[in-house]
Enzyme design. Structure first.
Site, mmCIF file in Angstrom:
data_model
loop_
_atom_site.group_PDB
_atom_site.id
_atom_site.type_symbol
_atom_site.label_atom_id
_atom_site.label_comp_id
_atom_site.label_asym_id
_atom_site.label_seq_id
_atom_site.Cartn_x
_atom_site.Cartn_y
_atom_site.Cartn_z
ATOM 1 N N SER A 1 23.520 -18.197 -45.433
ATOM 2 C CA SER A 1 24.970 -18.406 -45.388
ATOM 3 C C SER A 1 25.512 -18.617 -46.796
ATOM 4 O O SER A 1 24.818 -19.166 -47.667
ATOM 5 C CB SER A 1 25.259 -19.661 -44.557
ATOM 6 O OG SER A 1 26.588 -20.080 -44.724
ATOM 7 N N TYR B 1 23.464 -28.937 -42.708
ATOM 8 C CA TYR B 1 23.368 -27.549 -42.237
ATOM 9 C C TYR B 1 23.069 -26.622 -43.419
ATOM 10 O O TYR B 1 22.139 -25.812 -43.373
ATOM 11 C CB TYR B 1 24.677 -27.125 -41.540
ATOM 12 C CG TYR B 1 24.808 -25.626 -41.390
ATOM 13 C CD1 TYR B 1 23.971 -24.929 -40.502
ATOM 14 C CD2 TYR B 1 25.735 -24.890 -42.131
ATOM 15 C CE1 TYR B 1 24.065 -23.546 -40.373
ATOM 16 C CE2 TYR B 1 25.828 -23.517 -42.014
ATOM 17 C CZ TYR B 1 24.989 -22.843 -41.127
ATOM 18 O OH TYR B 1 25.078 -21.479 -41.015
ATOM 19 N N LYS C 1 19.624 -24.137 -44.589
ATOM 20 C CA LYS C 1 19.599 -22.729 -45.040
ATOM 21 C C LYS C 1 18.922 -22.637 -46.408
ATOM 22 O O LYS C 1 18.104 -21.756 -46.655
ATOM 23 C CB LYS C 1 21.026 -22.162 -45.121
ATOM 24 C CG LYS C 1 21.721 -22.045 -43.779
ATOM 25 C CD LYS C 1 21.015 -21.056 -42.868
ATOM 26 C CE LYS C 1 21.651 -20.964 -41.494
ATOM 27 N NZ LYS C 1 20.844 -20.216 -40.526
HETATM 28 P P1 NAD Z 1 25.337 -18.665 -32.481
HETATM 29 O O1 NAD Z 1 25.228 -20.114 -32.197
HETATM 30 O O2 NAD Z 1 26.310 -17.867 -31.699
HETATM 31 O O3 NAD Z 1 23.898 -17.968 -32.331
HETATM 32 C C1 NAD Z 1 22.699 -18.657 -32.577
HETATM 33 C C2 NAD Z 1 21.805 -18.429 -31.363
HETATM 34 O O4 NAD Z 1 20.571 -19.105 -31.577
HETATM 35 C C3 NAD Z 1 22.409 -18.993 -30.081
HETATM 36 O O5 NAD Z 1 22.336 -17.998 -29.077
HETATM 37 C C4 NAD Z 1 21.541 -20.193 -29.735
HETATM 38 O O6 NAD Z 1 21.453 -20.396 -28.346
HETATM 39 C C5 NAD Z 1 20.221 -19.766 -30.361
HETATM 40 N N1 NAD Z 1 19.338 -20.873 -30.747
HETATM 41 C C6 NAD Z 1 19.642 -21.985 -31.461
HETATM 42 N N2 NAD Z 1 18.551 -22.751 -31.602
HETATM 43 C C7 NAD Z 1 17.534 -22.111 -30.977
HETATM 44 C C8 NAD Z 1 16.160 -22.410 -30.762
HETATM 45 N N3 NAD Z 1 15.617 -23.539 -31.185
HETATM 46 N N4 NAD Z 1 15.404 -21.529 -30.079
HETATM 47 C C9 NAD Z 1 15.953 -20.388 -29.601
HETATM 48 N N5 NAD Z 1 17.236 -20.059 -29.755
HETATM 49 C C10 NAD Z 1 18.028 -20.913 -30.438
HETATM 50 O O7 NAD Z 1 25.596 -18.499 -34.034
HETATM 51 P P2 NAD Z 1 25.961 -17.204 -34.869
HETATM 52 O O8 NAD Z 1 27.320 -17.379 -35.370
HETATM 53 O O9 NAD Z 1 25.610 -15.980 -34.107
HETATM 54 O O10 NAD Z 1 24.973 -17.407 -36.084
HETATM 55 C C11 NAD Z 1 23.695 -16.787 -36.132
HETATM 56 C C12 NAD Z 1 22.986 -17.275 -37.380
HETATM 57 O O11 NAD Z 1 23.777 -16.975 -38.515
HETATM 58 C C13 NAD Z 1 22.741 -18.784 -37.415
HETATM 59 O O12 NAD Z 1 21.483 -19.028 -38.002
HETATM 60 C C14 NAD Z 1 23.850 -19.292 -38.316
HETATM 61 O O13 NAD Z 1 23.490 -20.470 -38.988
HETATM 62 C C15 NAD Z 1 23.998 -18.131 -39.297
HETATM 63 N N6 NAD Z 1 25.339 -18.063 -39.906
HETATM 64 C C16 NAD Z 1 26.444 -18.010 -39.103
HETATM 65 C C17 NAD Z 1 27.704 -17.965 -39.684
HETATM 66 C C18 NAD Z 1 28.950 -17.923 -38.842
HETATM 67 O O14 NAD Z 1 30.019 -18.190 -39.365
HETATM 68 N N7 NAD Z 1 28.888 -17.580 -37.572
HETATM 69 C C19 NAD Z 1 27.828 -17.970 -41.084
HETATM 70 C C20 NAD Z 1 26.675 -18.015 -41.856
HETATM 71 C C21 NAD Z 1 25.419 -18.051 -41.248
HETATM 72 C C1 UD1 Z 2 32.805 -23.300 -42.351
HETATM 73 C C2 UD1 Z 2 31.674 -24.220 -42.708
HETATM 74 C C3 UD1 Z 2 30.635 -23.441 -43.489
HETATM 75 C C4 UD1 Z 2 30.163 -22.219 -42.685
HETATM 76 C C5 UD1 Z 2 31.394 -21.372 -42.346
HETATM 77 C C6 UD1 Z 2 31.060 -20.174 -41.511
HETATM 78 C C7 UD1 Z 2 32.721 -26.447 -42.916
HETATM 79 C C8 UD1 Z 2 33.100 -27.547 -43.849
HETATM 80 N N1 UD1 Z 2 32.193 -25.341 -43.483
HETATM 81 O O1 UD1 Z 2 33.314 -22.833 -43.534
HETATM 82 O O2 UD1 Z 2 29.517 -24.245 -43.776
HETATM 83 O O3 UD1 Z 2 29.245 -21.458 -43.444
HETATM 84 O O4 UD1 Z 2 32.332 -22.191 -41.620
HETATM 85 O O5 UD1 Z 2 30.587 -20.587 -40.265
HETATM 86 O O6 UD1 Z 2 32.842 -26.574 -41.717
HETATM 87 N N2 UD1 Z 2 40.919 -24.069 -41.321
HETATM 88 C C9 UD1 Z 2 42.121 -24.613 -40.916
HETATM 89 N N3 UD1 Z 2 42.221 -25.054 -39.622
HETATM 90 C C10 UD1 Z 2 41.196 -24.978 -38.734
HETATM 91 C C11 UD1 Z 2 39.966 -24.408 -39.165
HETATM 92 C C12 UD1 Z 2 39.866 -23.972 -40.475
HETATM 93 O O7 UD1 Z 2 43.060 -24.706 -41.695
HETATM 94 O O8 UD1 Z 2 41.344 -25.389 -37.566
HETATM 95 C C13 UD1 Z 2 40.813 -23.558 -42.703
HETATM 96 C C14 UD1 Z 2 39.732 -24.223 -43.519
HETATM 97 O O9 UD1 Z 2 40.254 -25.355 -44.177
HETATM 98 C C15 UD1 Z 2 39.331 -23.089 -44.470
HETATM 99 C C16 UD1 Z 2 39.557 -21.824 -43.646
HETATM 100 O O10 UD1 Z 2 40.450 -22.188 -42.604
HETATM 101 O O11 UD1 Z 2 40.199 -23.045 -45.574
HETATM 102 C C17 UD1 Z 2 38.293 -21.276 -43.021
HETATM 103 O O12 UD1 Z 2 37.651 -22.305 -42.283
HETATM 104 P P1 UD1 Z 2 36.334 -22.046 -41.399
HETATM 105 O O13 UD1 Z 2 36.574 -20.908 -40.483
HETATM 106 O O14 UD1 Z 2 35.932 -23.339 -40.792
HETATM 107 O O15 UD1 Z 2 35.229 -21.557 -42.442
HETATM 108 P P2 UD1 Z 2 34.719 -22.244 -43.795
HETATM 109 O O16 UD1 Z 2 35.581 -23.361 -44.218
HETATM 110 O O17 UD1 Z 2 34.500 -21.154 -44.772
#
Ligand code: NAD
Ligand code: UD1
Length: 365
Positions: free
Chosen positions: A124, A148, A152
């Site tokens: 991430s 978190y 990573k």
């Molecule tokens: P998500 O929660 O929708 O998907 C994660 C999946 O992993 C879920 O289906 C959950 O049930 C499963 N899971 C969690 N722990 C588990 C375990 N112990 N055993 C088996 N399954 C398990 O999240 P996502 O948004 O699809 O994210 C996927 C990956 O990408 C995650 O590792 C997350 O940290 C990373 N990531 C997500 C974002 C984002 O904004 N969505 C940003 C950066 C990184």
């Molecule tokens: C968040 C996580 C980050 C993660 C990323 C993607 C935090 C502090 N950081 O980041 O670790 O990698 O999501 O999953 O949670 N905002 C509002 N109102 C809301 C929600 C968000 O104003 O209800 C604003 C936030 O202040 C930010 C922007 O929208 O400026 C994006 O927010 P968000 O979607 O939560 O993503 P990140 O802040 O990038």
């Protein structure tokens, strides 16, 4: 030649399953469904017209993992399974370190024992903390600010050490910026449990009438309109990045680190406007103070992914909002609206839905 997808029922995992199947890969999915629903995988099958094995297994269950490698000829793993809520990681750090870090170690142990050394890992942009410069290149200083983010960072370090000890390992560390959007069929998308933490799911729930108004966290940042700026990327572009990264790890051994973003930042208020345009709904909002831990501006330098993978994000912000809106409108309760249907069908034909094998439920009806 089968790709194991951990966390494949989740938001990014389910979209990546679609793109892997479209690209001709065979897949096996494992998930413990702690933050997802089996329905997502059913819909992946509907979208692609293809079938695959799905197991309800926790990555902390080493024996369960080992059985998957015995039953299938796995050649690579895409590892999405993990917990991802920043606030929750602050209050439940042991759970996050255990699930994310220990889970990854166990997965790698089982991979090693089975001679599978190709891995694509979901990292991430959070590993950059508050960046010194934008756009952020991959060689920026890493300085995470919450448990978190530290999971990573630690996993990245562990994977680097694994490759150092055995250069046969080939690993892609993909640092996602802010994934949004949904498959354009409207069948799969992001389905957060409870009140969303992230901006786009929150905005779309305001648009559909589930939430009253958006709280904008801060309008006093050093940005053009004072609100936070992020690099939003369509989940399909992100998924296609995984298909490219998989080709890379198979063709070139090493630890390959890539930013997956668009290279362009949008402010909170710009996202509100874009979503209003896509949905035709007004998004009411109030300005509050800054959210603790938030950074002002974050967007990617995407040149490395383009040069080495030939990948770049192509979908624009309007498309991201339109696809999010289609998904939200058609599935206002996410996948949980089918709970009632599921209950009814379970009562009628219980054995068709889940076939239980020791710890795992095989969901290949
Ligand atoms: P998500 O929660 O929708 O998907 C994660 C999946 O992993 C879920 O289906 C959950 O049930 C499963 N899971 C969690 N722990 C588990 C375990 N112990 N055993 C088996 N399954 C398990 O999240 P996502 O948004 O699809 O994210 C996927 C990956 O990408 C995650 O590792 C997350 O940290 C990373 N990531 C997500 C974002 C984002 O904004 N969505 C940003 C950066 C990184
Ligand atoms: C968040 C996580 C980050 C993660 C990323 C993607 C935090 C502090 N950081 O980041 O670790 O990698 O999501 O999953 O949670 N905002 C509002 N109102 C809301 C929600 C968000 O104003 O209800 C604003 C936030 O202040 C930010 C922007 O929208 O400026 C994006 O927010 P968000 O979607 O939560 O993503 P990140 O802040 O990038």
């Amino acid at each position: 030649m089968t790709v194991l997808v951990t966390g494949g029922a989740g938001y990014i995992g389910s979209h990546t399953c679609v793109e892997l199947l479209n690209a001709g890969h065979d897949i096996v999915v494992i998930d413990n469904f702690s933050n997802s629903h089996p329905e997502a995988l059913k819909r992946v099958k509907e979208i692609t017209g293809k079938t695959f094995h799905t197991y309800s297994i926790d990555i902390l269950d080493e024996d369960g993992l080992a059985r998957i490698f015995t039953e299938h000829e796995i050649t690579a793993v895409i590892h999405f399974a993990g917990l991802k809520a920043v606030g929750e990681s602050v209050s439940e750090p042991l759970w996050y370190y255990s699930n994310n870090v220990i889970g990854t170690i166990l997965l790698c142990e089982v991979m090693k024992r089975n001679g599978v050394k190709n891995l694509v890992f979901s990292s991430s942009a959070t590993v950059y903390g508050e960046p010194d410069t934008v756009p952020i290149p991959e060689n920026s200083l890493l300085k995470t600010t919450n448990p978190y983010g530290r999971t990573k960072y630690m996993i990245e370090e562990i994977l680097r050490d694994i490759h150092f000890a055995d250069p046969e390992w080939s690993i892609a560390l993909l640092r996602y910026f802010n994934p949004i959007g949904a498959h354009e069929s409207g069948k799969i998308g992001e389905a957060p449990q409870g009140t969303p933490n992230n901006l786009l799911p929150y905005i779309s729930q305001v648009a559909v009438g589930k939430l009253g108004e958006l709280k904008v966290y801060g309008d006093d940042y050093q940005t053009h309109d004072g609100t936070g700026v992020r690099d939003y990327i369509h989940v399909i572009d992100l998924s296609l990045g995984h298909v490219k990264a998989l080709e890379k790890v198979k063709s070139s051994k090493g630890v390959h680190t890539y930013n997956l973003g668009t290279g362009r930042g949008y402010s909170v208020l710009e996202m509100v406007k874009a979503f209003e345009k896509a949905s035709g709904r007004e998004i009411s909002y109030t300005i509050l103070g800054r959210r603790p831990g938030d950074i002002p501006v974050c967007f990617a330098d995407t040149s490395k992914a383009f040069e080495e993978l030939g990948w770049r994000a192509e979908r624009e912000i309007n498309k991201m909002c339109e696809d999010t809106w289609r998904w939200q409108r058609r599935n206002p309760e996410g996948y949980t609206s089918i709970e009632t249907e599921k209950q009814t069908s379970l009562e009628k034909e219980p054995t068709k839905f889940f076939v239980t094998h020791k710890q795992e439920k095989v969901l290949n009806e």
